[in-house]
Write a protein that holds these residues in place. Sequence first.
Motif, PDB file in Angstrom:
ATOM      1  N   LEU A  83       2.008   7.995  11.532  1.00 56.50           N
ATOM      2  CA  LEU A  83       3.561   7.511  11.474  1.00 56.50           C
ATOM      3  C   LEU A  83       3.348   6.289  10.393  1.00 56.50           C
ATOM      4  N   THR A  84       2.201   6.150  10.431  1.00 54.87           N
ATOM      5  CA  THR A  84       1.428   4.494   9.718  1.00 54.87           C
ATOM      6  C   THR A  84       1.946   4.839   8.115  1.00 54.87           C
ATOM      7  N   HIS A  85       1.078   6.212   8.025  1.00 54.69           N
ATOM      8  CA  HIS A  85       0.624   6.259   6.282  1.00 54.69           C
ATOM      9  C   HIS A  85       2.847   6.713   6.546  1.00 54.69           C
ATOM     10  N   GLN A  86       2.954   7.786   6.729  1.00 54.84           N
ATOM     11  CA  GLN A  86       4.322   8.515   6.269  1.00 54.84           C
ATOM     12  C   GLN A  86       5.586   7.307   5.811  1.00 54.84           C
ATOM     13  N   ILE A  87       5.125   6.347   6.924  1.00 55.25           N
ATOM     14  CA  ILE A  87       6.322   4.943   6.872  1.00 55.25           C
ATOM     15  C   ILE A  87       6.132   4.538   5.356  1.00 55.25           C
ATOM     16  N   GLN A  88       4.461   4.654   5.239  1.00 57.60           N
ATOM     17  CA  GLN A  88       4.970   3.781   3.161  1.00 57.60           C
ATOM     18  C   GLN A  88       4.842   5.016   2.706  1.00 57.60           C
ATOM     19  N   VAL A  89       4.577   5.704   3.197  1.00 56.90           N
ATOM     20  CA  VAL A  89       5.111   7.380   1.615  1.00 56.90           C
ATOM     21  C   VAL A  89       6.782   7.458   2.043  1.00 56.90           C
ATOM     22  N   MET A  90       7.513   6.821   2.730  1.00 54.54           N
ATOM     23  CA  MET A  90       8.464   6.639   2.726  1.00 54.54           C
ATOM     24  C   MET A  90       8.829   5.408   1.195  1.00 54.54           C
ATOM     25  N   ILE A  91       8.439   4.649   2.039  1.00 52.64           N
ATOM     26  CA  ILE A  91       9.030   3.455   1.143  1.00 52.64           C
ATOM     27  C   ILE A  91       8.741   3.539   0.187  1.00 52.64           C
ATOM     28  N   HIS A  92       8.034   4.114  -0.859  1.00 51.01           N
ATOM     29  CA  HIS A  92       6.798   4.384  -2.044  1.00 51.01           C
ATOM     30  C   HIS A  92       8.358   5.388  -2.840  1.00 51.01           C
ATOM     31  N   GLN A  93       8.887   6.044  -2.214  1.00 46.38           N
ATOM     32  CA  GLN A  93      10.402   6.916  -2.622  1.00 46.38           C
ATOM     33  C   GLN A  93      11.322   6.382  -2.827  1.00 46.38           C
TER      34      GLN A  93
END
Length: 376
Positions: A83-93
């Motif tokens: 979830l932490t990794h996917q939150i970071q990916v979402m922020i960069h999008q």
Amino acid sequence: MDNVLASQRFFLLLAVIASGFLLYLLGPILSPFLIGALLAYLTDPVADRLEELGTSRTAAVVIVFVILTTLITMLILLFIPKLTHQIQVMIHQVPAVIALFEEKAIPAMQAFLGDGVSFGDMESFKQLVASHWETTGDIMAQVASGITRSGLAVVGWIANLLLIPVVTFYLLRDWDVMMDKIGHLLPRSVEPVVSRWAKESDEVLGAFIKGQLLVMLTLGCVYAVGLWLVGLDLALLLGMLAGLASIVPYMGFIVGIFAAGVAAYLQFHDPIILLWVSAVFGAGQALEGMVLTPLLVGDKIGLHPVAVIFAIMAGGQLFGFVGVLIALPVAAVIMVFLRHVHDGYKNSHLYGSDTVVDVITDEAPQEQDIGLDEQR
């Protein structure tokens, strides 16, 4: 006798007010106790069932506690890093999402609604987002940095975290004993009424927490697995988001299909992928309506979705995180109270139901008699 009953009711009212005020004062330290009480409430039926099968209360609690601890530990170890990794990916999008809306969504809406419709200054909004989104890229690092600034904060955070399993274990072990003692402490004249209200409140909470929350969890898993099969990078995050939004009927479907559709289009740049995303959420919605809700919730009386939203927001506004934890139990009690007030009002002279019925029954025969006289 009336004076005694009035005194008992006044005493109960004072006890409720004092408890609420004490809850407000002790709010900062109550979180682990309330979370432990919630976990004990949810798992008490399982422990009771093991007791009925011949297991002692302590052994039943140990079994339930070990299973619960194992599940929570597995969830933390498996899902938190993802979830932490996917939150970071979402922020960069975020910049790509803004560009997508600016280049395609807004022109399409203006063509449909007319050129006179304005959506504000997008450049200012883009600059505002660009100045902040990069600083939130590593969420866990910022959280860890904020915690480690104070050694006392670290100790308090760890202590609260360790308190939750301890409180859960002891409350679960003594849950039935505590409920029995509370019942015996009530004034005898009001004990039957309070017990009946408590049972009805438990039914409402059971219908919602043990039913609707299980529906939300199951839907979150279904959406996450479905989006993962589609190939979406943010499958777990968006699936859990849609599952949580399912606390309100159809809200999870709307939020999930919109967010997943945007994320899928940005990842694949192929409109066909939107059909697969729609199929995932359509299957989840059908599963909820035909299987999950009838099986897990049934025809029990639950809290109205608007009441749930208002209770959570009001609890958070008044008492912070503690208010969010106690919002649903308090809302259940208030709902039961209002239902009894409603029934009392409909049966009272203030509503005048008997008078209306008498007037109708008295006037109808007179009209028939007049009609017969005219015919004669």
